[in-house]
Design a protein around this motif. Structure first.
Motif, PDB file in Angstrom:
ATOM      1  N   ARG A 272       0.951  -1.231  -0.041  1.00 58.84           N
ATOM      2  CA  ARG A 272      -0.131  -0.097  -0.172  1.00 58.84           C
ATOM      3  C   ARG A 272       0.846   1.596  -0.027  1.00 58.84           C
ATOM      4  NH1 ARG A 272      -3.681  -1.076   4.817  1.00 58.84           N
ATOM      5  NH2 ARG A 272      -1.512  -2.003   5.912  1.00 58.84           N
ATOM      6  N   ARG A 273       1.968   0.880  -0.092  1.00 51.93           N
ATOM      7  CA  ARG A 273       2.699   2.123   0.266  1.00 51.93           C
ATOM      8  C   ARG A 273       3.957   2.230  -1.028  1.00 51.93           C
ATOM      9  NH1 ARG A 273       3.809   0.885   6.070  1.00 51.93           N
ATOM     10  NH2 ARG A 273       2.640   1.522   7.777  1.00 51.93           N
ATOM     11  N   GLU A 274       3.348   1.582  -1.880  1.00 47.28           N
ATOM     12  CA  GLU A 274       4.894   1.395  -2.369  1.00 47.28           C
ATOM     13  C   GLU A 274       4.132   2.723  -3.968  1.00 47.28           C
ATOM     14  OE1 GLU A 274       5.210  -1.275  -6.789  1.00 47.28           O
ATOM     15  OE2 GLU A 274       3.717  -1.592  -5.539  1.00 47.28           O
ATOM     16  N   GLU A 275       2.975   2.880  -4.431  1.00 46.81           N
ATOM     17  CA  GLU A 275       3.081   4.544  -5.203  1.00 46.81           C
ATOM     18  C   GLU A 275       3.543   5.756  -4.594  1.00 46.81           C
ATOM     19  OE1 GLU A 275       2.194   4.103  -8.075  1.00 46.81           O
ATOM     20  OE2 GLU A 275       1.978   2.391  -8.130  1.00 46.81           O
ATOM     21  N   ILE A 276       3.544   6.034  -3.161  1.00 44.22           N
ATOM     22  CA  ILE A 276       3.478   6.882  -2.318  1.00 44.22           C
ATOM     23  C   ILE A 276       5.241   6.976  -2.430  1.00 44.22           C
ATOM     24  CG2 ILE A 276       3.905   7.986  -0.165  1.00 44.22           C
ATOM     25  CD1 ILE A 276       0.882   6.773   0.415  1.00 44.22           C
ATOM     26  N   ALA A 277       5.894   5.838  -2.121  1.00 44.37           N
ATOM     27  CA  ALA A 277       7.337   5.582  -2.080  1.00 44.37           C
ATOM     28  C   ALA A 277       8.214   5.624  -3.769  1.00 44.37           C
ATOM     29  CB  ALA A 277       8.112   4.267  -1.187  1.00 44.37           C
ATOM     30  N   LYS A 278       7.288   5.757  -4.986  1.00 40.00           N
ATOM     31  CA  LYS A 278       7.860   6.572  -6.171  1.00 40.00           C
ATOM     32  C   LYS A 278       7.483   7.627  -5.989  1.00 40.00           C
ATOM     33  CE  LYS A 278       7.107   1.606  -8.198  1.00 40.00           C
ATOM     34  NZ  LYS A 278       6.327   0.790  -9.017  1.00 40.00           N
ATOM     35  N   ARG A 279       6.486   8.303  -5.648  1.00 39.56           N
ATOM     36  CA  ARG A 279       6.989   9.392  -5.803  1.00 39.56           C
ATOM     37  C   ARG A 279       7.563  10.771  -4.688  1.00 39.56           C
ATOM     38  NH1 ARG A 279       0.701   8.335  -5.531  1.00 39.56           N
ATOM     39  NH2 ARG A 279       0.798   9.542  -3.372  1.00 39.56           N
ATOM     40  N   LEU A 280       8.316  10.523  -3.779  1.00 44.25           N
ATOM     41  CA  LEU A 280       8.991  10.377  -3.219  1.00 44.25           C
ATOM     42  C   LEU A 280      10.808  11.016  -3.309  1.00 44.25           C
ATOM     43  CD1 LEU A 280       8.445   8.555   0.859  1.00 44.25           C
ATOM     44  CD2 LEU A 280       7.720  11.223  -0.066  1.00 44.25           C
ATOM     45  N   TYR A 281      10.407   9.767  -4.768  1.00 42.77           N
ATOM     46  CA  TYR A 281      12.048   9.999  -5.064  1.00 42.77           C
ATOM     47  C   TYR A 281      11.517  10.612  -7.081  1.00 42.77           C
ATOM     48  CZ  TYR A 281      16.889   8.734  -6.642  1.00 42.77           C
ATOM     49  OH  TYR A 281      18.417   9.257  -7.292  1.00 42.77           O
ATOM     50  N   PRO A 282      12.385  11.797  -6.904  1.00 40.21           N
ATOM     51  CA  PRO A 282      12.267  12.325  -8.065  1.00 40.21           C
ATOM     52  C   PRO A 282      13.334  11.863  -9.195  1.00 40.21           C
ATOM     53  CG  PRO A 282      13.829  14.235  -7.126  1.00 40.21           C
ATOM     54  CD  PRO A 282      13.428  12.977  -6.549  1.00 40.21           C
ATOM     55  N   GLY A 283      14.277  10.627  -9.112  1.00 38.49           N
ATOM     56  CA  GLY A 283      14.946   9.808  -9.965  1.00 38.49           C
ATOM     57  C   GLY A 283      14.028   8.268 -10.462  1.00 38.49           C
ATOM     58  N   ARG A 284      15.025   7.872 -11.148  1.00 39.94           N
ATOM     59  CA  ARG A 284      14.473   6.466 -11.208  1.00 39.94           C
ATOM     60  C   ARG A 284      14.592   5.912  -9.884  1.00 39.94           C
ATOM     61  NH1 ARG A 284      15.810   2.260 -15.960  1.00 39.94           N
ATOM     62  NH2 ARG A 284      14.417   1.177 -15.352  1.00 39.94           N
TER      63      ARG A 284
END
Length: 651
Positions: A272-284
């Motif tokens: 459930r935290r996967e998408e939020i984690a991806k948005r936290l970092y601007p790089g790959r």
């Protein structure tokens, strides 16, 4: 003023003097050397003045007298040249003081400074300055597997480092980067240890200053392994990982000033935290949801006995074969996939990466594009293939696979233990098949299990019974008649202090289970799958028909491979993630191949491809092993009883 008042003032003044001198000396070696230098000057001045003022035997100017005293202070060899009682007395006293200051205090200060410097270097507190390294930000039970896989697959690092000429360097950020930890790395990694290219630094990834100590901004990749055994006083692993991502994202852009941001490979437990984690970092960023991955592996292994050995073959590169990505040959552009598969018979083409889309188990009629990248299993280079082939009869890697354990419908399951990944196992098992009756025996309270399940609704075809009891007690297992279940799953605990404690409980529980099954003398035996934390403990079950998954070892390998080839994250997530392609066991007769004659591996692969299956290995009825990716001409007989392991496209 009374006498006692004067004494008190003097005592206080002396105490103040001692305190100030002590504080001055504690500032460091430089201040201690400054104190010694000041004392040397004072002694030389006093000795020189005495000789200049009172020595009538060969009187000398004040400057020469001070120099005379300094020479005797620093070198006892001048002592025999002096004449006269006063000069000999002064030179003797000055020389003795020189012994104390130079041979005593000075040597002690330098030795102490050197020891402190070495201890600081050993503790990993000094910052590094590297470029293009891999930062493993955390010491967990995955870290050793990450390092072992990276240096075992070092030839693949050119995808990450931008060229084959660069050597891989790994920096490990550990909470206790002691010499003992360095020695443990040396012993546990063995031949894969690189003394000058594995650097330990002390700190925690949650602190930005500690990340700077490992020069995170100039890393090629940052791996954030999860820790399932965090204490109560620490934030959960997922929260710490996300806070680390925020710290990196905020500061790395300003420090790099327009340069490409490092690749981040983060492990989370909760999807459930996967998408939020991806948005936290601007790089790959590639996020590996470990509970989902291991939960699906356990579920697949419950449905298909023996797949644990296949997992290790796919992920561990034990015989020169591995999962990798390859560019589409120019001669195959615009042509159907089946032609390339026939032209490359030594490779199993599992998927195609097309732009931002992953096509797993594609149909043979799929026409290839120039930008397509092929997901393959086999020998990545001709050198690997030559090493892997060997003798004609030994081609193809041998994976233990008990032919007598034929998968059947899973209608009942006994789960011993409880972790956050168990709901994922239920969800996966209930996607196919009839009603599933599950009994869970664990010391974890039912309310806590329901919290772990969160908003994951129980499947409609799941009948779940929760029991709070200790499954390591024989009477407990006897009461639930484990022999009546189709399968038994023992899961490692994430609520104990360490993986060793978790394994100890699982191993004892498995031995109790085996003893109860022997007592009952039932003609049927349930399939047993056990999750362990330490690969050394897997050897305890080598002679048993028990499937063992060492989850930290598997996760460490996957994290390392994603760091070296980021596109593999989507491949593993699809192959082992919910709703994607999956590994399963099939008979050759399911593909229209039967009879008592032999069938070649090429014929098996061709027949399976017509229904969207990619065959990775095959097994004869009389063979105790599964032969993974053998020669296309390798025969298997009789065809009617040949079993294959295949990657199957999701319906």
């Amino acid at each position: 003023m009374p006498t006692f008042g004067i004494r008190r003032l003097i005592r206080r003044a002396l105490n103040r003097l001692r305190f100030e001198v002590g504080q001055f000396l504690l500032k460091g070696a430089f201040y201690r050397l400054l104190t010694i230098t000041w004392l040397v000057v004072v002694v030389a001045l006093v000795g020189g003045v005495l000789i200049w003022k009172f020595d009538r035997h060969g009187a000398m100017p004040l400057g020469d007298a001070i120099w005379w005293a300094f020479l005797r202070l620093t070198d006892p060899g001048y002592l025999g040249d002096d004449q006269g009682m006063l000069r000999r007395t002064v030179s003797t006293v000055v020389t003795i003081i020189g012994y104390v200051l130079f041979l005593g205090a000075l040597v002690a200060i330098m030795t102490q400074w050197l020891n402190q410097t070495l201890r600081r270097l050993e503790s990993g507190l000094s910052p590094i300055a590297r470029d293009g390294h891999v930062l493993v930000a955390g010491w967990t039970d995955r870290t050793l597997s990450v390092l072992r896989e990276m240096f075992r697959s070092e030839d693949r690092s050119h995808f990450l480092l931008g060229g084959r000429g660069k050597r891989l360097t790994a920096v490990v950020l550990a909470e206790d980067a002691s010499p003992e930890l360095h020695q443990e790395l040396r012993e546990r990694l063995g031949e894969h240890f690189r003394d000058q290219r594995i650097i330990l630094r002390q700190g925690e990834a949650i602190h930005l200053d500690h990340l700077r100590r490992a020069d995170f901004a100039h890393a090629a990749a940052i791996v954030l392994p999860a820790d399932p055994f965090l204490g109560d006083e620490q934030a959960p692993s997922d929260v710490r990982a996300m806070k680390t991502l925020m710290s990196i994202a905020r500061h790395v852009q300003s420090e790099l000033q327009g340069r490409e941001l490092p690749l981040v490979v983060a492990e989370l437990f909760d999807e459930r935290r996967e998408e939020i984690a991806k948005r936290l970092y601007p790089g790959r960023i590639e996020v590996l949801v470990s509970d989902r991955l291991i939960g699906r592996m356990l579920a697949l292994n419950l449905r298909n006995s023996g797949l644990a050995h296949v997992y290790r073959e796919l992920l561990f590169d034990r015989s020169g074969q591995r999962m990798f990505l390859r560019e589409t040959p120019s001669t195959s552009v615009g042509r159907p996939l089946r032609e390339l598969a026939r032209a490359q018979p030594r490779l199993a083409i599992i998927g195609v990466v097309r732009r931002d889309e992953l096509l797993m188990c594609p149909l043979p009629s799929l026409k290839l594009l120039a930008e397509d990248r092929l997901v393959c299993f086999g020998a990545e280079t001709p050198e690997d293939e030559a090493e892997q082939l060997g003798d004609e009869d030994e081609r193809g890697s041998m994976v233990p696979f008990d032919r007598n354990r034929i998968a059947s419908e899973l209608g009942s399951l006994l789960v011993l233990g409880w972790t956050r990944k168990v709901p994922t196992v239920f969800s996966e098992l209930c996607q196919v098949g009839p009603q599933l009756n599950v009994t869970v025996i664990s010391m974890v309270e039912v309310a806590e299990r329901e919290r772990d399940q969160g908003d994951m609704a129980p499947p409609g075809n799941l009948s779940l019974q929760h029991v709070v009891a200790d499954y390591t007690v024989p009477q407990t297992l006897r009461a639930f008649s484990p022999e009546k279940y189709d399968a038994v799953l023992l899961v490692g605990s994430d609520r104990l202090e360490s993986g060793a404690d978790s394994d100890a409980r699982s191993i004892v529980g498995c031995e109790v289970l085996k003893s109860v099954l022997i007592e009952r003398r039932s003609p049927r035996r349930p399939r047993i799958v056990i999750e362990l934390m330490d690969p050394d403990n897997a050897r305890l079950f080598e002679d048993d028909n028990i499937d063992v998954l060492v989850s930290p070892q598997l996760l460490g390998r996957v994290l390392a491979q994603i760091a070296l080839v980021p596109e593999l994250c989507a491949v593993y997530d699809d192959l082992f993630g919910a709703g994607g392609a999956e590994l399963s066991v099939h008979f050759a007769r399911e593909y229209g191949l039967g009879g008592e004659g032999a069938v070649t591996f090429a014929e098996l692969r061709e027949a399976a491809s017509r229904v969207g299956h990619v065959v990775l290995g095959a097994q004869c009825d009389s063979d105790p092993v599964m032969r993974m990716n053998p020669l296309p001409s390798a025969p298997f007989a009789p065809a009617s009883s040949v079993r294959v392991v295949a990657a199957v496209r999701a319906e």
